[in-house]
Structures are given as structure tokens and as C-alpha cells.
Design an enzyme around this catalytic site. Structure first.
Site, short mmCIF file in Angstrom:
data_model
loop_
_atom_site.label_atom_id
_atom_site.label_comp_id
_atom_site.label_asym_id
_atom_site.label_seq_id
_atom_site.Cartn_x
_atom_site.Cartn_y
_atom_site.Cartn_z
N CYS A 99 30.97 46.82 45.40
CA CYS A 99 31.39 45.75 44.90
C CYS A 99 32.15 45.22 46.36
O CYS A 99 32.00 43.95 46.23
CB CYS A 99 32.24 45.62 43.79
SG CYS A 99 32.99 44.21 43.19
N CYS A 197 34.59 48.35 35.62
CA CYS A 197 34.68 47.20 34.67
C CYS A 197 33.65 47.27 33.90
O CYS A 197 33.88 46.66 32.86
CB CYS A 197 34.69 45.97 35.69
SG CYS A 197 33.44 45.53 36.92
#
Length: 355
Positions: A99, A197
């Protein structure tokens, strides 16, 4: 003199909020931005509606503009799909590193520069340095070694570092929280987010089944002699070093030593069998932009939470490297990152492929 413009990546947490506050105090003109990374709304993780509200509230209090950029497609392709593929290959990936590489310092930095900002800033506990003699930027550990996050930033390039500010890296966490309290920021005492997440409950198997449509294929737990010790639920349900949840009665503690995708078996063994001195890594990034031409003495670590150890790294063809530790290291895991240091300077790192 016109102020330098900074786009601050804001997650809704105290660290990125304090980054904006510190940069304003240093004379920068700041605006805030959040990336919308996935469609699900799960409370208590980054990118939730509550986090967006917190980030927007902080931006408003600091007099900044606040943007939300939709990067769900890129996140799904470069992070979530890669996560699924790596697990299916028998590896244990680190999606936060992916990410950072693809989204925070890829998509968001691209947007910042297109919009005319001079810098991107984040709330990572690391520092950016510059060596005037070589003309090179350096990635440095955070001052607070307990919170240092340089491990997850090893893929940064010279171009990215030249446009990056990491203001909280000069402080420890208590000082950051205190500065946020003094400024009246509502998230000064907000708990840190610890979970991936898109897998907030830690149930990777469920995520792989529901999102990746992965069929879990049971197979055998085996020992070094090839004896079958039990049945596993599918390779993606386990990781190197795991002891709990195996469902095996071996008369002693046994651990996952290796996952073998070729025959769908998992090797179990004693704790001592988890130790190894050598590994190879691929997709290596040298932050200087140039790989060394001969073996280099470094310190290195293979997990975010461990202490680095003395090692020698030898560059290999095709962006690979060999790392040999002076002392054996526990549970070196394919798919995780090995990160190299010279004192406080991060030299680079790569993705572990074998040991």
C-alpha cells in the site's frame, strides 16, 4: 517569500494530524488528503467513515482544505489481489508495504505533484536526510526506536524522498500526543490502528474465500521424515512459526516450518528447526538507486517488530540478493520483507523468496 505547499496524507489518527500541525508551525502551507481504498465500511480500521470525519475535523480546525481521493480500483488490483495471489502461492505477504509503495507514495504523490504541491507528508515515524556530498537523499530511522516505521518504507526512491516530509519522525509518541492536545485536536488520544484494513478481524481464510474466491484445499501436516502428523485446512490458513491452532497431537510443541505449494503439504518441526542463517530476496530496492558491486556488511531484519542483526548482503542478478546472518534468525518467512540498515540509514530491502 512564498510558502512551500504540502499535501498531508491524513488517516484520521493522531500521527498524521500532528504532522500537519508541525508543518504549519514550521511555516509550510498545508492541505489534507485521505485515500478511499476499499468499499467496505468497517469500524475501527483506517479508511472508515469515522476516520474520514476525524481527518476532516482536524483539517477544518487547522484551516486546511481537505480532499478524499478514490483509489479503490488501484488498491484492489495492487494490494488486495496481490495479497490473495501471494497467499495462494504459499507466501505470507505484507500488504501495508504494498500500500505504501503503490498508493501513498505512488498514487497520492502523483496527485500531489499534479496539483502543484511541493511535498507530500505522512505521519510515519521515520526521517528524510540529505547528503550534500553525494547529492543523495536518505531514509533514516525515527528518533523513537520503539515507534520506528522505517521498515515499511524501504521501497522509497530518490524521487519520492525528494518530495517527502516526515515531521513526526523527530519526536516520540508521547510528545506527538501532547502537541495534539495543546492544539485542541479531537484525536489526540485516539488509539492506533493495528489491523490490516481489509481484514480487521484477522481471519485471512475468510477474506480469501469471500473476496478471492479461493478454495481451501486440505492437505497433510508432515515431519522431516515424511510422516503424516495430521490434516491442515489449506495452505493460506497458516504462516511460518505458527504453533497454535494446528490441531496436531505430536506429544510436544510443533511449529509450521515451511509451506510447500507443490504438493500442498506443511512441514512441522521443533522450534530449533525455525532458525536459519541465509535467505534470498527478490524485487530488491536500493534507496540510493544503485546496487553495490560487492558484498556489504549491514544489519538486517525480517519482521517489523524484531531487532536487526548483523549480516552480509550480496547483490544477485535480476534484482535479487542473498543475505547471510552472523547468527541464525527465527521464522524467516517467504513473502515478508528483509530490510537492510547501515546505522540509522535504511539502505533498502526486498521480498523474501526462500531460506
Amino acid at each position: 517569500m512564498e510558502k512551500k505547499r504540502v499535501l498531508v496524507a491524513m488517516s484520521g489518527g493522531v500521527d498524521s494530524s500532528a504532522a500537519a500541525l508541525l508543518l504549519q508551525q514550521q511555516g509550510y502551507a498545508c492541505d489534507g488528503a485521505m485515500l478511499k481504498l476499499y468499499s467496505g465500511e468497517v469500524e475501527g480500521t483506517c479508511c472508515s467513515a469515522d476516520d474520514a470525519d476525524d481527518a476532516r475535523s482536524v483539517a477544518y480546525r487547522l484551516g486546511m482544505k481537505f480532499y478524499i481521493f478514490n483509489e479503490t480500483e488501484r488498491f484492489a488490483r495492487d494490494v488486495m489481489d496481490h495479497f490473495v495471489a501471494e497467499y495462494c502461492a504459499g507466501h505470507t505477504p505484507n500488504p501495508c508495504i504494498d500500500c505504501n509503495r503503490c498508493l501513498k507514495f505512488g498514487a497520492l504523490l502523483e496527485r500531489a505533484l499534479v496539483l502543484g504541491y511541493d511535498y507530500l507528508a505522512t505521519g510515519h515515524y521515520a526521517r528524510v536526510g540529505y547528503d550534500p556530498e553525494t547529492g543523495l537523499y536518505r531514509l533514516l530511522r525515527g528518533r523513537d526506536r520503539r515507534k520506528d516505521q522505517s521498515y515499511v518504507l524501504y521501497q522509497l526512491t530518490q524521487h519520492q524522498l525528494s518530495h517527502l516530509l516526515l515531521p513526526v519522525g523527530e519526536f516520540d509518541k508521547p510528545a506527538i500526543r501532547e502537541s495534539a492536545r495543546e492544539a485542541g485536536l479531537l484525536n489526540a488520544d485516539k488509539a492506533d490502528s493495528q489491523d490490516i484494513c481489509f481484514v480487521p478481524d484477522g481471519d485471512y481464510g475468510r477474506f480469501l474465500r469471500e473476496y478471492g474466491h479461493v478454495e481451501m484445499t486440505p492437505g497433510d501436516f508432515v515431519d522431516r521424515e515424511g510422516r503424516v502428523l495430521g490434516r491442515h485446512k489449506g495452505l493460506p490458513c497458516y504462516t511460518t512459526g505458527q504453533r497454535k491452532g494446528l490441531g496436531v497431537s505430536a506429544g510436544r510443541h510443533v511449529y509450521v516450518v515451511r509451506k510447500n505449494a507443490a504438493d500442498n503439504t506443511i512441514l512441522l518441526g521443533d522450534n530449533e528447526e525455525l532458525y536459519a542463517r541465509e535467505l534470498t530476496a527478490c524485487r530488491v530496492n536500493w534507496i540510493s538507486g544503485t546496487a553495490p558491486t560487492e558484498p556489504v556488511a549491514v544489519t538486517a531484519k525480517t519482521r517489523y517488530s524484531q531487532m536487526e542483526a548483523e549480516a552480509e548482503v550480496t547483490p544477485l542478478p535480476e534484482g535479487r540478493m542473498r543475505v547471510v546472518f552472523r547468527q541464525p534468525q527465527r521464522a524467516i518467512t517467504s513473502g515478508q520483507a528483509v530490510v537492510l540498515y547501515d546505522g540509522d540509514t535504511v539502505l533498502g530491502g526486498g521480498v523474501i523468496e526462500d531460506r
